[in-house]
Every structure is written in structure tokens, then in C-alpha cells.
Design a protein around this motif. Structure first.
Motif, short mmCIF file in Angstrom:
data_model
loop_
_atom_site.label_atom_id
_atom_site.label_comp_id
_atom_site.label_asym_id
_atom_site.label_seq_id
_atom_site.Cartn_x
_atom_site.Cartn_y
_atom_site.Cartn_z
N LYS A 16 -3.91 19.32 2.28
CA LYS A 16 -4.79 19.65 1.15
C LYS A 16 -4.85 18.49 0.15
O LYS A 16 -5.45 18.63 -0.90
N ASN A 17 -4.17 17.38 0.47
CA ASN A 17 -4.16 16.20 -0.39
C ASN A 17 -3.58 16.51 -1.77
O ASN A 17 -4.03 15.98 -2.78
N CYS A 18 -2.54 17.33 -1.79
CA CYS A 18 -1.92 17.72 -3.07
C CYS A 18 -1.11 16.59 -3.69
O CYS A 18 -0.92 16.54 -4.89
N GLY A 19 -0.57 15.70 -2.84
CA GLY A 19 0.18 14.55 -3.34
C GLY A 19 1.65 14.80 -3.60
O GLY A 19 2.34 13.90 -4.08
N ILE A 20 2.15 15.97 -3.28
CA ILE A 20 3.57 16.25 -3.50
C ILE A 20 4.43 15.29 -2.69
O ILE A 20 5.40 14.73 -3.19
N CYS A 21 4.06 15.05 -1.44
CA CYS A 21 4.82 14.14 -0.59
C CYS A 21 4.80 12.72 -1.13
O CYS A 21 5.79 12.00 -1.05
N VAL A 22 3.67 12.33 -1.69
CA VAL A 22 3.53 10.99 -2.26
C VAL A 22 4.55 10.80 -3.39
O VAL A 22 5.17 9.74 -3.50
N SER A 23 4.74 11.84 -4.17
CA SER A 23 5.64 11.73 -5.33
C SER A 23 7.11 11.65 -4.96
O SER A 23 7.92 11.17 -5.75
N VAL A 24 7.49 12.08 -3.75
CA VAL A 24 8.91 12.07 -3.37
C VAL A 24 9.27 10.95 -2.40
O VAL A 24 10.43 10.81 -2.02
N CYS A 25 8.29 10.15 -2.00
CA CYS A 25 8.56 9.08 -1.04
C CYS A 25 9.22 7.90 -1.74
O CYS A 25 8.61 7.26 -2.60
N PRO A 26 10.48 7.59 -1.39
CA PRO A 26 11.19 6.51 -2.08
C PRO A 26 10.68 5.11 -1.74
O PRO A 26 10.95 4.16 -2.47
N THR A 27 9.94 4.97 -0.65
CA THR A 27 9.44 3.65 -0.25
C THR A 27 7.94 3.49 -0.50
O THR A 27 7.37 2.46 -0.13
N ASP A 28 7.31 4.48 -1.09
CA ASP A 28 5.89 4.43 -1.45
C ASP A 28 4.97 4.11 -0.28
O ASP A 28 3.99 3.38 -0.42
N ILE A 29 5.26 4.68 0.87
CA ILE A 29 4.39 4.43 2.02
C ILE A 29 3.29 5.47 2.14
O ILE A 29 2.36 5.30 2.93
N LEU A 30 3.38 6.55 1.37
CA LEU A 30 2.37 7.59 1.41
C LEU A 30 1.46 7.45 0.20
O LEU A 30 1.92 7.23 -0.91
N VAL A 31 0.16 7.61 0.43
CA VAL A 31 -0.82 7.55 -0.65
C VAL A 31 -1.84 8.67 -0.44
O VAL A 31 -2.09 9.09 0.70
N LYS A 32 -2.41 9.12 -1.54
CA LYS A 32 -3.48 10.10 -1.44
C LYS A 32 -4.73 9.38 -0.97
O LYS A 32 -5.17 8.42 -1.57
N GLY A 33 -5.28 9.83 0.13
CA GLY A 33 -6.51 9.26 0.66
C GLY A 33 -7.71 10.05 0.19
O GLY A 33 -7.61 10.86 -0.74
#
Length: 68
Positions: A16-33
Motif C-alpha cells: 500500500k506504499n505506507c512507508g512503515i518499512c522505509v522508516s525502520v530500515c537501518p541501511t536506507d535501502i527501501l524507498v517509497k516508489g
């Protein structure tokens, strides 16, 4: 966390592109597309499983490198 594990989009259509996973990634490899989360630099993934554990929609999964 086992060595040689990386995140993958297990169920990308569920995102759903909520971005929760982006906020907890310590290496910043996830971004909202545009439509869903994207993995921008898989080599930096440390396999911590933060994203998998926090995703409410079971989109992400940490798997062995050879399963990516």
C-alpha cells in the motif's frame, strides 16, 4: 540474522506504499516508489528483518541470497 540473507518483495501487489518499512530500515535501502516500496541497493541489505517484521501486509521477506 543469518549471513547471506537479503530482503525481497515477496508480494509486491499487496504493498500500500505506507512507508512503515522505509522508516525502520537501518541501511536506507527501501524507498517509497510511485505505487509501492522499492529496493534501491540490495547489496547494502544486512538481513535484519526489521522490514519483514513490521510490514502489516506481508509484502517483504528476508531470504537467503540464492532465493532472491
Amino acid at each position: 540474522m543469518a549471513r547471506g540473507e537479503r530482503v525481497k518483495l515477496e508480494n509486491p501487489d499487496w504493498c500500500k506504499n505506507c512507508g512503515i518499512c522505509v522508516s525502520v530500515c537501518p541501511t536506507d535501502i527501501l524507498v517509497k516508489g510511485r505505487d509501492r516500496v522499492e529496493i534501491v541497493d540490495l547489496e547494502k541489505c544486512i538481513g535484519c528483518q526489521n522490514c519483514e517484521l513490521i510490514c502489516p501486509d506481508f509484502v517483504l521477506k528476508v531470504v537467503a541470497d540464492d532465493e532472491n
